[in-house]
Write a protein that holds these residues in place. Structure first.
Motif, PDB file in Angstrom:
ATOM      1  N   THR A 165       7.233   1.603   6.090  1.00 45.70           N
ATOM      2  CA  THR A 165       6.453   0.364   6.206  1.00 45.70           C
ATOM      3  C   THR A 165       6.305   0.035   7.692  1.00 45.70           C
ATOM      4  OG1 THR A 165       8.442  -0.970   6.039  1.00 45.70           O
ATOM      5  CG2 THR A 165       7.269  -0.543   3.991  1.00 45.70           C
ATOM      6  N   GLY A 170      11.093  -6.384   9.708  1.00 45.38           N
ATOM      7  CA  GLY A 170      12.479  -5.916   9.849  1.00 45.38           C
ATOM      8  C   GLY A 170      12.516  -4.415  10.006  1.00 45.38           C
ATOM      9  N   LYS A 173      11.151   0.529   5.948  1.00 43.30           N
ATOM     10  CA  LYS A 173      11.708   1.087   4.713  1.00 43.30           C
ATOM     11  C   LYS A 173      10.814   2.248   4.302  1.00 43.30           C
ATOM     12  CE  LYS A 173      11.098  -3.048   2.898  1.00 43.30           C
ATOM     13  NZ  LYS A 173      10.800  -4.020   3.913  1.00 43.30           N
ATOM     14  N   HIS A 209      -0.595   5.621   8.748  1.00 44.08           N
ATOM     15  CA  HIS A 209      -0.490   4.449   7.862  1.00 44.08           C
ATOM     16  C   HIS A 209      -1.231   4.772   6.566  1.00 44.08           C
ATOM     17  CE1 HIS A 209      -1.355   0.318   6.444  1.00 44.08           C
ATOM     18  NE2 HIS A 209      -0.214   0.030   7.051  1.00 44.08           N
ATOM     19  N   GLY A 278      -8.314  -5.441   5.786  1.00 49.43           N
ATOM     20  CA  GLY A 278      -7.014  -5.491   5.122  1.00 49.43           C
ATOM     21  C   GLY A 278      -5.907  -5.506   6.140  1.00 49.43           C
ATOM     22  N   ALA A 301      -9.266  -6.251   1.120  1.00 49.02           N
ATOM     23  CA  ALA A 301      -8.380  -5.501   0.230  1.00 49.02           C
ATOM     24  C   ALA A 301      -6.936  -5.870   0.500  1.00 49.02           C
ATOM     25  CB  ALA A 301      -8.584  -4.018   0.471  1.00 49.02           C
ATOM     26  N   TYR A 302      -6.211  -6.060  -0.558  1.00 47.72           N
ATOM     27  CA  TYR A 302      -4.806  -6.439  -0.425  1.00 47.72           C
ATOM     28  C   TYR A 302      -3.909  -5.403  -1.086  1.00 47.72           C
ATOM     29  CZ  TYR A 302      -0.415  -8.684  -1.690  1.00 47.72           C
ATOM     30  OH  TYR A 302       0.908  -8.944  -1.888  1.00 47.72           O
ATOM     31  N   GLY A 303      -2.965  -4.924  -0.320  1.00 53.00           N
ATOM     32  CA  GLY A 303      -1.974  -4.004  -0.859  1.00 53.00           C
ATOM     33  C   GLY A 303      -0.948  -3.740   0.217  1.00 53.00           C
ATOM     34  N   SER A 305       2.140  -0.692   1.894  1.00 46.24           N
ATOM     35  CA  SER A 305       2.524   0.726   1.967  1.00 46.24           C
ATOM     36  C   SER A 305       3.091   1.148   0.613  1.00 46.24           C
ATOM     37  CB  SER A 305       3.599   0.943   3.024  1.00 46.24           C
ATOM     38  OG  SER A 305       3.158   0.515   4.278  1.00 46.24           O
ATOM     39  N   GLU A 306       3.834   0.255  -0.020  1.00 47.10           N
ATOM     40  CA  GLU A 306       4.497   0.558  -1.290  1.00 47.10           C
ATOM     41  C   GLU A 306       3.527   0.734  -2.450  1.00 47.10           C
ATOM     42  OE1 GLU A 306       5.296  -1.724   0.898  1.00 47.10           O
ATOM     43  OE2 GLU A 306       7.430  -2.213   0.910  1.00 47.10           O
ATOM     44  N   VAL A 330      -8.375 -12.706  -1.931  1.00 44.80           N
ATOM     45  CA  VAL A 330      -8.317 -11.241  -1.872  1.00 44.80           C
ATOM     46  C   VAL A 330      -8.724 -10.648  -3.228  1.00 44.80           C
ATOM     47  CG1 VAL A 330      -6.710 -10.975   0.050  1.00 44.80           C
ATOM     48  CG2 VAL A 330      -5.819 -11.325  -2.265  1.00 44.80           C
ATOM     49  N   ARG A 406       3.584 -14.782   3.822  1.00 43.20           N
ATOM     50  CA  ARG A 406       4.658 -13.857   3.480  1.00 43.20           C
ATOM     51  C   ARG A 406       5.955 -14.645   3.414  1.00 43.20           C
ATOM     52  NH1 ARG A 406       4.211  -8.339   6.749  1.00 43.20           N
ATOM     53  NH2 ARG A 406       5.433  -7.712   4.974  1.00 43.20           N
TER      54      ARG A 406
END
Ligand code: ATP
Length: 511
Positions: A165, A170, A173, A209, A278, A301-303, A305-306, A330, A406
């Motif tokens: 990510t 942080g 991951k 990415h 996005g 667009a919303y999303g 890495s996961e 979105v 977030r």
């Protein structure tokens, strides 16, 4: 059972068509040439001992070699570990070590062979150098291998990528993505953009990415992918015009700079039928005037890495452009995605329309978990397939999704919840503001207070002007307690806002 996936499975019917265009190098790849290279590199990797299941790190700028590496690794059953070329040594070392990569493909082999990475990543056996290099296997050597490759047998649920990510909140991951995740994502992206073989996609998202998926989807649909390594307004317009791009990759800062471009720019984007945005909130103050001036609908667009972006996510499409309010949304789920809003503390409890809570997504592109992070995995990948995104938002009664912020960015001041994006949206409406970020600084008495870093559009903007404006538009507790006038905001690749960098730079240390 299908083999490991690449874009080529679908596209192979038109092998002479130009698939990939790299204007900075004056290079073009037909589908046949790309397939030839993918197979040679796949065979070459086998020849030097890279086996199915091995994790292989890619540390390159956006380039044909980046895409060829992805496809070759997938076809031989390996796990691609894409990284970003802007990574410094410590960040790269983290990915190489965490993934237990056995090989790395790079164009700066010296930084790996001579530096810490060689010493501190014991699993790393091979350095493959695009352009060659001492102590490394040359990419050109691998290219000398046979162009006939027997793809590995692999299943939909088999791992093909560890996607770190962005690390905006942080430690990065490693999202574990499977072949099935990818196939579903490519189908979802084709659906949301209505991609066909007639499309030319102008791509600016870094290939390290998951945003690269839009380009891969364009290829899979039989279209062409024009690669731009990084965004710059004039060359972007040039490429859009020269290649008659039909689908443009964008992001909020790109759309903002198009909006400030001189009159006449509209003509240069005449072939474009869609603009993608996005990675971060697109504020109505930018979105609406862009749409009015250019007449190009933005697919917001919303999303994550996961979820391989909208593979399991949502998007607003031209058919949603019915009311002005949608310039904040979105959109609705794409493909087989499902979305629900859940109580932040009790994720089993689904909330009603307009109630604000955590956004949960479910669908075929949700990652299999985080690489070697069982606790983090268990806390957000729920047994029924729902993935807790860490984003806060609500659904309206027609099922349109609105993101308010977030979870980790939310500011709590004396018990009041402040959503930085809401404050940013308001401040962006001020004509003197070019860019803005709102973040929480710790405060002895109130827990946290909102602070705004503002990039002015021109000289003369003062903190007092911003405060006066904010007071007219916002409830008192949301008005930033401190305004910093800055030249630039920290964004990953000029894109994703790094609020944690601002916090480190401008907030007093936490007691
Ligand atoms: P980390 O989890 O390490 O902090 P990251 O979440 O920034 O990294 P990504 O997966 O690239 O890494 O980003 C996903 C996040 O980007 C989403 O959770 C959301 O907050 C934001 N985002 C993505 N698309 C949009 C959008 N269209 N509008 C608003 N926010 C978006």
């Amino acid at each position: 059972m299908p083999n490991c996936t690449t874009f080529l499975d679908v596209n192979a019917c038109n092998r002479s068509k130009t698939a990939l265009i790299i204007p900075s190098r004056g290079e073009e790849y037909s589908t046949a040439r790309l397939l030839d290279q993918v197979n040679r590199i796949g065979n070459g990797l086998h020849r030097i001992g890279i086996e199915a299941g091995d994790r292989v790190c890619i540390y390159l700028d956006s380039s044909p070699e980046y895409l060829i590496s992805y496809f070759a690794l997938w076809r031989i059953g390996c796990v691609a570990v894409p990284t970003n070329r802007v990574y410094r040594e410590a960040e790269l070392l983290y990915a190489v070590r965490d993934a237990g990569a056995t090989a790395i493909i790079t164009d700066t082999p010296g930084s790996v062979t001579a530096g810490k990475i060689r010493k501190e990543a014991p699993a790393l056996r091979e350095v493959i150098a695009v352009g060659g290099g001492e102590g490394a296997t040359a990419w050109a050597d691998l290219q000398g291998s046979s162009p006939y490759l027997r793809p590995a047998h692999c299943r939909f649920d088999e791992l093909c990528q560890i996607q770190y990510t962005s690390g905006t909140t942080g430690r990065p991951k490693g999202a574990m993505l499977t072949h099935g995740n990818w196939i579903a994502a490519m189908d979802a992206e084709r659906e949301v953009l209505g991609l066909t073989g007639d499309d030319t996609y102008l791509g600016i998202y870094p290939m390290g990415h998951v945003g690269v998926s839009w380009g891969i989807s364009a290829l899979r649909a039989g279209g062409s992918y024009v690669v731009m390594e990084r965004f710059d307004l004039e060359p972007y317009l040039d490429l859009a015009e020269r290649y008659r791009a039909t689908v443009l990759a964008g992001m909020p800062p790109v759309i903002h700079s198009l909006l400030r471009s001189p009159p006449g720019t509209e003509k240069r984007l005449a072939s474009a039928r869609l603009m993608i945005s996005g990675g971060g909130p697109l504020v109505p103050a930018v979105w609406r005037p862009f749409h009015e001036r250019f007449g190009i609908p933005v697919v917001n667009a919303y999303g994550l890495s996961e979820t391989i972006v909208v593979g399991t996510g949502t998007a607003i499409r031209p058919e949603h452009y019915t009311t002005a309010d949608e310039f904040r949304s979105v959109g609705t789920p794409v493909g087989f995605s499902e979305v629900r809003i859940v109580d932040e503390n009790t994720p089993e409890r689904e909330l009603s329309p307009h109630e604000i809570g955590e956004i949960a997504l479910r669908g075929p592109s949700v990652a299999a978990g985080y690489w070697q992070m069982p606790e983090e995995t268990a806390s957000v990948f729920l047994p029924e397939g729902w993935f807790l995104t860490g984003d806060i938002g609500y659904l309206d009664e027609s099922g349109m999704l609105f993101i308010t912020d977030r979870k980790k960015d939310m500011i709590v001041m004396s018990g009041w919840k402040i959503y930085p994006t809401e404050v940013e949206n308001v401040l962006m409406e001020h004509p003197g503001v070019r860019d803005v970020a709102v973040f929480g600084c710790n405060d002895e008495h109130r827990g946290e207070v909102p602070v705004a870093a503002v990039v002015p559009a021109e000289g003369g903007l003062t903190p007092e002007m911003i405060v006066t404006y904010a007071k007219e538009q916002l409830a008192g507790y949301k008005v930033p307690r401190k305004i910093l006038i800055v030249d630039k905001l920290p964004r990953v690749n000029g894109w994703k806002l790094m609020r944690k960098v601002l916090r480190e730079q401008y907030c007093p240390p936490r007691p």
